[in-house]
Design a protein around this motif. Sequence first.
Motif, short mmCIF file in Angstrom:
data_model
loop_
_atom_site.label_atom_id
_atom_site.label_comp_id
_atom_site.label_asym_id
_atom_site.label_seq_id
_atom_site.Cartn_x
_atom_site.Cartn_y
_atom_site.Cartn_z
N GLU A 134 36.87 48.26 45.28
CA GLU A 134 37.64 48.06 44.05
C GLU A 134 37.49 46.64 43.52
N ASN A 135 36.66 45.85 44.16
CA ASN A 135 36.55 44.43 43.86
C ASN A 135 35.52 44.21 42.74
N GLN A 187 40.61 33.17 46.94
CA GLN A 187 40.41 33.65 45.57
C GLN A 187 38.96 33.50 45.13
N GLU A 188 38.38 32.36 45.42
CA GLU A 188 37.00 32.12 45.02
C GLU A 188 36.02 33.01 45.81
N THR A 189 36.33 33.21 47.08
CA THR A 189 35.48 34.08 47.90
C THR A 189 35.53 35.52 47.39
N THR A 223 32.40 40.38 44.80
CA THR A 223 32.51 41.47 43.83
C THR A 223 31.21 42.26 43.70
N GLY A 224 31.34 43.48 43.21
CA GLY A 224 30.16 44.27 42.83
C GLY A 224 29.81 45.42 43.73
N PHE A 252 29.55 42.25 39.16
CA PHE A 252 29.58 40.99 39.93
C PHE A 252 30.12 39.86 39.06
N SER A 253 30.95 39.02 39.65
CA SER A 253 31.52 37.87 38.95
C SER A 253 30.47 36.77 38.86
#
Length: 508
Positions: free
Chosen positions: A175-176, A207-209, A214-215, A234-235
């Motif tokens: 879900e990320n 938070q940054e990790t 993501t993706g 992806f972020s």
Amino acid sequence: MMSDTTCNLASLAEYVPSPANPWNVNKIHHLYRRIAFGASKSEVTAALTQTPSALIDQLIGDALALIPTAQPLWWNWNRDQFEAAENANEENTVGFYRRQWKNQMVGDLIQNKVRDRLTLFWSNHFVTEDDVYRSPAYQYQYYNLLQMHSLGNFRDFVSDIGITNAMLVYLNGDENIRDRPNENYARELYELFTLGVDNAYTEDDIQETSKALTGYVNTNDIPWGDILFNPAQFSNESKTIFGQTGNWTYDDVINILFTQRETQVATFICTKLYAYFVSPTCNEAIVDQMAQTFITNGFQIAPVLSQLFKSEHFFDQNAIGSIIKSPCDLMICFFNELGFTLSDTDVNDYVRGTVRILGQDVLNPVDVEGWQGDEDWISPDLLIGRWESARFIVNRAWAQDQQQFRDFVVGLPIGELSEGNLVNTLSGSEVDIVVRALVNYFFPRGIADPVIFNEISGVFRDVPAFPPSYYDVGATDPAIWRLDRPEVSEQFLAFLDYIVDIPEFQLK
């Protein structure tokens, strides 16, 4: 009574047996109950002829050479395929397939010694719960990964486990996404899997990790299908993790973690290894040395285990009997140490069901922190279950073949190699040689209390075929106890039935 491991001042120097600190049955069982799941009578006898170092090299070498368990037919099925199988045969439910693989795992624990002792350990470290992700295929894939990495490279292990289907579902990695990062896996990656709670990371790092992870959300709309990376989710932006800034990806997270926090990772993992294999009471000086070995060997797991298991510290008397047996320890060690054939019993299924009732449902720990172990394993209700579950093994073996009970006793190693084995010619007042050998075989530190020992000896002696006078020093044929009598089977049955209730039997 448990050992006080705070008194264990021995070092990581290699244990070399001596007259004052001999290699004997107690130490062999100590090793096998920790590094594996118990040793059979023949394995104990063979181990007496080896040096501890050579035996440990053999056990770890065998584990490293062992290939993973063969995949089942359904190893990559999606939900539609499992539903089709159930439609064809209503007994083939999802639960059926998951139980099938749990039974396979129990069989592996019984047979595969070191490799699958570590598989169980890692299943309680990189925790997932099959009740959450539900897919039998995900369950198998996760288990396969645990086996592959169990004694291998921990950095590679961390990299692979985070994108296995079971973990992605369990900790919401699936879900990320770019616009809505999910922090669950990033948090547990640091808190539970590599660094420890509140150790060398910040909320900003989490938070940054999470953005860098993501993706991994693409299933191509196939329920229980493989979860793949979708670049569009992806972020794709700059992130700062442990003071390092860049457009970091999943692989970058692993690289930064093991570069910027290698000492913390090594110390955290070695602390868990120490607590599991030596004592819940941590010796920080020993852990620091283990951590240095871990780092020096590029986070290879096997060299750390080899150093630990060969050490004076591991074989120190204060380490023996210092851990409460888990349900798997209790059932599988007892089964392996007896080596009995059981009547009308699917052993794998029985053990799986029993350890679940006793609080250790394999591949389904209680929560993301896993089973806490030690005193959590025992309570008045659980103790009764532990006693009766062990008795079930004994009773099923008795129903199958009574002769195997006497066969077990005859030839049992007594202590050190030089002391030999229990021979058929033992008779009369020599009965306590037999009782002492049996006590040393099944209790981690034997039984030093003369009152308890005499109670056990009394139980062993008290069978109708042998009146008390048969054990007298002056007893003669035919009114004398002899180890070659068939009634010895009844004596060993009574012995086993009695000892499972003794508190020290719950320790390893």
